[in-house]
Write an enzyme that holds these catalytic residues in place. Structure first.
Site, PDB file in Angstrom:
ATOM      1  N   LYS A 172     -30.389  -1.684 -30.204  1.00  0.00           N
ATOM      2  CA  LYS A 172     -28.792  -1.588 -29.112  1.00  0.00           C
ATOM      3  C   LYS A 172     -29.306  -2.874 -28.423  1.00  0.00           C
ATOM      4  O   LYS A 172     -28.207  -2.427 -27.235  1.00  0.00           O
ATOM      5  CB  LYS A 172     -28.879  -0.453 -28.602  1.00  0.00           C
ATOM      6  CG  LYS A 172     -28.833   1.045 -28.632  1.00  0.00           C
ATOM      7  CD  LYS A 172     -27.959   2.162 -28.357  1.00  0.00           C
ATOM      8  CE  LYS A 172     -28.398   3.480 -28.716  1.00  0.00           C
ATOM      9  NZ  LYS A 172     -26.667   3.292 -30.248  1.00  0.00           N
ATOM     10  N   CYS A 173     -29.261  -3.750 -28.480  1.00  0.00           N
ATOM     11  CA  CYS A 173     -29.539  -5.485 -28.596  1.00  0.00           C
ATOM     12  C   CYS A 173     -28.846  -6.464 -28.822  1.00  0.00           C
ATOM     13  O   CYS A 173     -28.131  -5.926 -30.186  1.00  0.00           O
ATOM     14  CB  CYS A 173     -31.101  -5.406 -28.594  1.00  0.00           C
ATOM     15  SG  CYS A 173     -31.957  -7.319 -27.827  1.00  0.00           S
ATOM     16  N   GLY A 174     -28.836  -7.601 -27.645  1.00  0.00           N
ATOM     17  CA  GLY A 174     -27.524  -8.161 -28.644  1.00  0.00           C
ATOM     18  C   GLY A 174     -28.172  -9.228 -29.584  1.00  0.00           C
ATOM     19  O   GLY A 174     -27.225  -9.625 -30.431  1.00  0.00           O
ATOM     20  N   PHE A 175     -29.169  -9.451 -29.792  1.00  0.00           N
ATOM     21  CA  PHE A 175     -30.131  -9.954 -30.396  1.00  0.00           C
ATOM     22  C   PHE A 175     -30.377  -9.025 -32.225  1.00  0.00           C
ATOM     23  O   PHE A 175     -30.784  -9.483 -32.838  1.00  0.00           O
ATOM     24  CB  PHE A 175     -31.860 -10.294 -30.429  1.00  0.00           C
ATOM     25  CG  PHE A 175     -30.996 -11.083 -29.359  1.00  0.00           C
ATOM     26  CD1 PHE A 175     -30.607 -12.690 -29.615  1.00  0.00           C
ATOM     27  CD2 PHE A 175     -31.994 -11.112 -27.711  1.00  0.00           C
ATOM     28  CE1 PHE A 175     -30.666 -13.318 -28.511  1.00  0.00           C
ATOM     29  CE2 PHE A 175     -31.665 -11.719 -27.455  1.00  0.00           C
ATOM     30  CZ  PHE A 175     -31.674 -13.392 -27.413  1.00  0.00           C
ATOM     31  N   THR A 176     -30.026  -7.844 -31.851  1.00  0.00           N
ATOM     32  CA  THR A 176     -30.048  -6.382 -33.117  1.00  0.00           C
ATOM     33  C   THR A 176     -29.627  -6.835 -34.171  1.00  0.00           C
ATOM     34  O   THR A 176     -29.917  -7.151 -35.606  1.00  0.00           O
ATOM     35  CB  THR A 176     -29.705  -5.101 -32.891  1.00  0.00           C
ATOM     36  OG1 THR A 176     -30.027  -4.617 -31.619  1.00  0.00           O
ATOM     37  CG2 THR A 176     -29.980  -4.001 -33.589  1.00  0.00           C
TER      38      THR A 176
END
Length: 170
Positions: free
Chosen positions: A43-47
């Site tokens: 659930k990360c912006g970099f996922t």
């Protein structure tokens, strides 16, 4: 922050980690392979970028002695809230990850997984030895030594030249 802590191990191959079912995995099984070790989160912006590109790298180099080792971590804004199994299901279903995804670990603090103590002691980053965020990547050579560390904002495909060089070296 642990930057000066000595780690007795000289190679990642000296460690045993847990798979998503809690079974021991001896990392010596990866001797002779180039490894990219990554702390992952769903659930990360970099996922999306990282998982997509990690899968591309793995598919491109898996037959040349390259492995991605993914370690889910929930230490950064609780961006990996589920179980280890849920993290694996997410990566395999949404991003077709075929590389190993291990049991969730801590990468900073007093309960840091031993393999991450080794990785951080081997290559310091912008914040010293501390892991700054999800998707910090460590490139490990065939002998189990860390040769590069990349931050979260470094897209996996941008390190292809480093991977190719490590694969081509003795």
């Amino acid at each position: 922050m642990g930057a000066s802590k000595s780690v007795p191990q000289k190679s990642i191959h000296e460690f045993t980690v847990k798979d998503i079912k809690g079974k021991d995995v001896d990392l010596s099984m990866y001797k002779g392979n180039v490894l990219l070790v990554v702390n992952v989160a769903s659930k990360c912006g970099f996922t999306s970028t990282n998982y997509t590109q990690l899968t591309q790298l793995y598919n491109q180099y898996k037959d040349k002695g390259f492995e991605v080792l993914a370690f889910p971590c929930n230490q950064f804004l609780k961006q990996e809230p589920g179980t280890s199994q849920e993290a694996q299901e997410f990566a395999c279903t949404r991003f077709q990850a075929e590389y190993p995804i291990f049991q969730k670990v801590r990468v900073n603090g007093p309960d840091t997984a031993p393999v991450y103590k080794f990785l951080k002691a081997s290559k310091r980053g912008f914040l010293g030895s501390r892991i700054k965020w999800n998707f910090t990547k460590f490139l490990v050579d065939k002998d189990g030594k860390v040769i590069h560390r990349y931050g979260s904002t470094t897209p996996p495909l941008s390190i292809k030249a480093d991977i190719e060089k490590a694969i081509s070296e003795n």
